[in-house]
Design an enzyme around this catalytic site. Sequence first.
Site, mmCIF file in Angstrom:
data_model
loop_
_atom_site.group_PDB
_atom_site.id
_atom_site.type_symbol
_atom_site.label_atom_id
_atom_site.label_comp_id
_atom_site.label_asym_id
_atom_site.label_seq_id
_atom_site.Cartn_x
_atom_site.Cartn_y
_atom_site.Cartn_z
ATOM 1 N N CYS A 15 -47.016 -63.924 -90.520
ATOM 2 C CA CYS A 15 -46.194 -64.878 -91.274
ATOM 3 C C CYS A 15 -46.869 -66.241 -91.393
ATOM 4 O O CYS A 15 -46.386 -67.095 -92.128
ATOM 5 C CB CYS A 15 -44.845 -65.031 -90.605
ATOM 6 S SG CYS A 15 -44.025 -63.453 -90.411
ATOM 7 N N HIS A 68 -41.533 -71.514 -91.950
ATOM 8 C CA HIS A 68 -41.460 -70.075 -92.195
ATOM 9 C C HIS A 68 -40.011 -69.638 -92.004
ATOM 10 O O HIS A 68 -39.349 -70.018 -91.036
ATOM 11 C CB HIS A 68 -42.378 -69.333 -91.221
ATOM 12 C CG HIS A 68 -42.138 -67.864 -91.226
ATOM 13 N ND1 HIS A 68 -42.122 -67.137 -92.388
ATOM 14 C CD2 HIS A 68 -41.864 -66.985 -90.230
ATOM 15 C CE1 HIS A 68 -41.854 -65.863 -92.102
ATOM 16 N NE2 HIS A 68 -41.696 -65.756 -90.802
ATOM 17 N N ASN A 115 -36.728 -62.658 -94.293
ATOM 18 C CA ASN A 115 -38.064 -63.062 -93.853
ATOM 19 C C ASN A 115 -39.090 -62.369 -94.761
ATOM 20 O O ASN A 115 -39.251 -61.154 -94.697
ATOM 21 C CB ASN A 115 -38.233 -62.628 -92.394
ATOM 22 C CG ASN A 115 -39.606 -62.934 -91.830
ATOM 23 O OD1 ASN A 115 -40.526 -63.295 -92.567
ATOM 24 N ND2 ASN A 115 -39.739 -62.775 -90.528
HETATM 25 N N1 ACO Z 1 -26.550 -55.091 -86.221
HETATM 26 C C1 ACO Z 1 -25.707 -55.014 -85.156
HETATM 27 N N2 ACO Z 1 -26.139 -55.084 -83.886
HETATM 28 C C2 ACO Z 1 -27.462 -55.235 -83.673
HETATM 29 C C3 ACO Z 1 -28.381 -55.320 -84.736
HETATM 30 C C4 ACO Z 1 -27.877 -55.241 -86.053
HETATM 31 N N3 ACO Z 1 -28.672 -55.321 -87.141
HETATM 32 N N4 ACO Z 1 -29.619 -55.468 -84.209
HETATM 33 C C5 ACO Z 1 -29.489 -55.491 -82.888
HETATM 34 N N5 ACO Z 1 -28.176 -55.345 -82.560
HETATM 35 C C6 ACO Z 1 -27.580 -55.321 -81.228
HETATM 36 C C7 ACO Z 1 -28.546 -54.914 -80.152
HETATM 37 O O1 ACO Z 1 -28.615 -53.506 -80.051
HETATM 38 C C8 ACO Z 1 -27.942 -55.563 -78.922
HETATM 39 O O2 ACO Z 1 -26.884 -54.751 -78.486
HETATM 40 P P1 ACO Z 1 -26.582 -54.590 -76.907
HETATM 41 O O3 ACO Z 1 -26.227 -55.973 -76.441
HETATM 42 O O4 ACO Z 1 -25.443 -53.633 -76.883
HETATM 43 O O5 ACO Z 1 -27.858 -54.094 -76.301
HETATM 44 C C9 ACO Z 1 -27.322 -56.849 -79.464
HETATM 45 O O6 ACO Z 1 -27.196 -56.651 -80.887
HETATM 46 C C10 ACO Z 1 -28.138 -58.086 -79.200
HETATM 47 O O7 ACO Z 1 -29.499 -57.835 -79.567
HETATM 48 P P2 ACO Z 1 -30.616 -58.898 -79.397
HETATM 49 O O8 ACO Z 1 -31.913 -58.324 -79.832
HETATM 50 O O9 ACO Z 1 -30.540 -59.490 -78.026
HETATM 51 O O10 ACO Z 1 -30.117 -60.014 -80.440
HETATM 52 P P3 ACO Z 1 -30.715 -61.430 -80.704
HETATM 53 O O11 ACO Z 1 -29.653 -62.428 -80.603
HETATM 54 O O12 ACO Z 1 -32.007 -61.681 -79.964
HETATM 55 O O13 ACO Z 1 -31.082 -61.336 -82.245
HETATM 56 C C11 ACO Z 1 -33.021 -61.097 -83.627
HETATM 57 C C12 ACO Z 1 -32.054 -60.397 -82.680
HETATM 58 C C13 ACO Z 1 -32.233 -61.564 -84.830
HETATM 59 C C14 ACO Z 1 -34.089 -60.117 -84.044
HETATM 60 C C15 ACO Z 1 -33.643 -62.305 -82.915
HETATM 61 O O14 ACO Z 1 -34.131 -61.933 -81.654
HETATM 62 C C16 ACO Z 1 -34.761 -62.903 -83.676
HETATM 63 O O15 ACO Z 1 -34.585 -63.410 -84.771
HETATM 64 N N6 ACO Z 1 -35.956 -62.922 -83.081
HETATM 65 C C17 ACO Z 1 -37.109 -63.520 -83.683
HETATM 66 C C18 ACO Z 1 -37.688 -62.573 -84.602
HETATM 67 C C19 ACO Z 1 -38.672 -63.279 -85.421
HETATM 68 O O16 ACO Z 1 -38.704 -64.476 -85.516
HETATM 69 N N7 ACO Z 1 -39.463 -62.509 -86.031
HETATM 70 C C20 ACO Z 1 -40.291 -63.073 -86.937
HETATM 71 C C21 ACO Z 1 -41.468 -63.836 -86.366
HETATM 72 S S1 ACO Z 1 -42.750 -63.094 -86.955
HETATM 73 C C22 ACO Z 1 -42.394 -62.762 -88.517
HETATM 74 O O17 ACO Z 1 -41.812 -63.556 -89.186
HETATM 75 C C23 ACO Z 1 -42.715 -61.420 -89.101
#
Ligand code: ACO
Length: 330
Positions: free
Chosen positions: A115, A255, A285
């Site tokens: 990214c 980003h 994204n």
């Molecule tokens: N819908 C419903 N529930 C979901 C989903 C979904 N789409 N995805 C995950 N869950 C659930 C999980 O299974 C978990 O359930 P559990 O508590 O029963 O185990 C719960 O939601 C919480 O999951 P987390 O992964 O802890 O959620 P988090 O608050 O961390 O959000 C996210 C996840 C949005 C991916 C976040 O971690 C994030 O944005 N991370 C950064 C990712 C990023 O920036 N990537 C890009 C950088 S590099 C690039 O741009 C390519």
Amino acid sequence: MPFAHIVGTGSAIPQRILSNADLERIVDTSDEWITRRTGIKERHVAMADNHESTADLGSRAARRAMEMAGITADLIDMIIVATVSPDRIFPSAGCMIQREIEANNAVAFDLSAGCSGFVYALEMANNSIKMGQSRNVLIIGAERLSSVTNWQDRSTCVLLGDGAGAVLLSSQEMAGGILSTHIKSDGRLWDLLYADKGNPPLPASLEGITTIPFHLKMEGNRLFKQAVPSMANIAEHALAQNGLRLEDIQLVIPHQANLRILQAVSERLTIPMEKFYTNLQKYGNTSAASIPLAMDEAFREGRIKRGNHVLLVSFGAGLTWGAAVLQWTI
Ligand code: ACO
């Protein structure tokens, strides 16, 4: 030494919108979860019938940037395409776009930095212009992430989208334009976000996207924790290098990964969210395309004015991160 100025911006997005409600029918998720955890409401997905390959989208964005600049394709010396989802393993999307836009005097190539690819490309272009090797450089961020998305994995498929953005940089004697660029990487953490395979063909229909065999893997939580300090620290470094204070920045174009990441970066930098341009609500994204796509929209909406200082900040697979400070001159 000459300065590299942005003289044109452009973008292109696929026609087909995939809303959070559409995703509720594909995986076990909800509009409420996606909106609360990411800020994303919808994203665009490329379709074969609409001629929306990575090179198609990149070419459209490039043409718009050239139109704005009033610079014809024969005057382009270099085309850098930042992408993690080129249409083919080879040739580069850069060479495919070169043919499409008939920039026959350019050298064209791709740059893979997740990214952060656009900020990396900005550094390469800036250096080439400052060294007098290029006069006009086209930088394109173009992605078809739907081709590497695992549509059975709810934790990642809700985040990504397709699109392209482009900027045209020109050499000028006048001070301004790209004031500085700063890029970093840490390969020790590459396995927090990766995709294994080459890109399959465009699907014929929306149903087609769910059957793509492919595969992107992400440890979202750990990435989140890396992204916030990395983005904030490199942004502070970029400002310090230019002797600028936080209040000297009129717009931050980050980003567009996740609204919560941007809110945390905003708090750390003590730059209010009102100064952060966001369009991830509409596009998700789009990896290397996200900053140039946001920049084009921000400029066309009147959010960036001549003389403004603009801060770009990115973070992505690699891990890679970067920042750039611009003084807008169009
Ligand atoms: N819908 C419903 N529930 C979901 C989903 C979904 N789409 N995805 C995950 N869950 C659930 C999980 O299974 C978990 O359930 P559990 O508590 O029963 O185990 C719960 O939601 C919480 O999951 P987390 O992964 O802890 O959620 P988090 O608050 O961390 O959000 C996210 C996840 C949005 C991916 C976040 O971690 C994030 O944005 N991370 C950064 C990712 C990023 O920036 N990537 C890009 C950088 S590099 C690039 O741009 C390519």
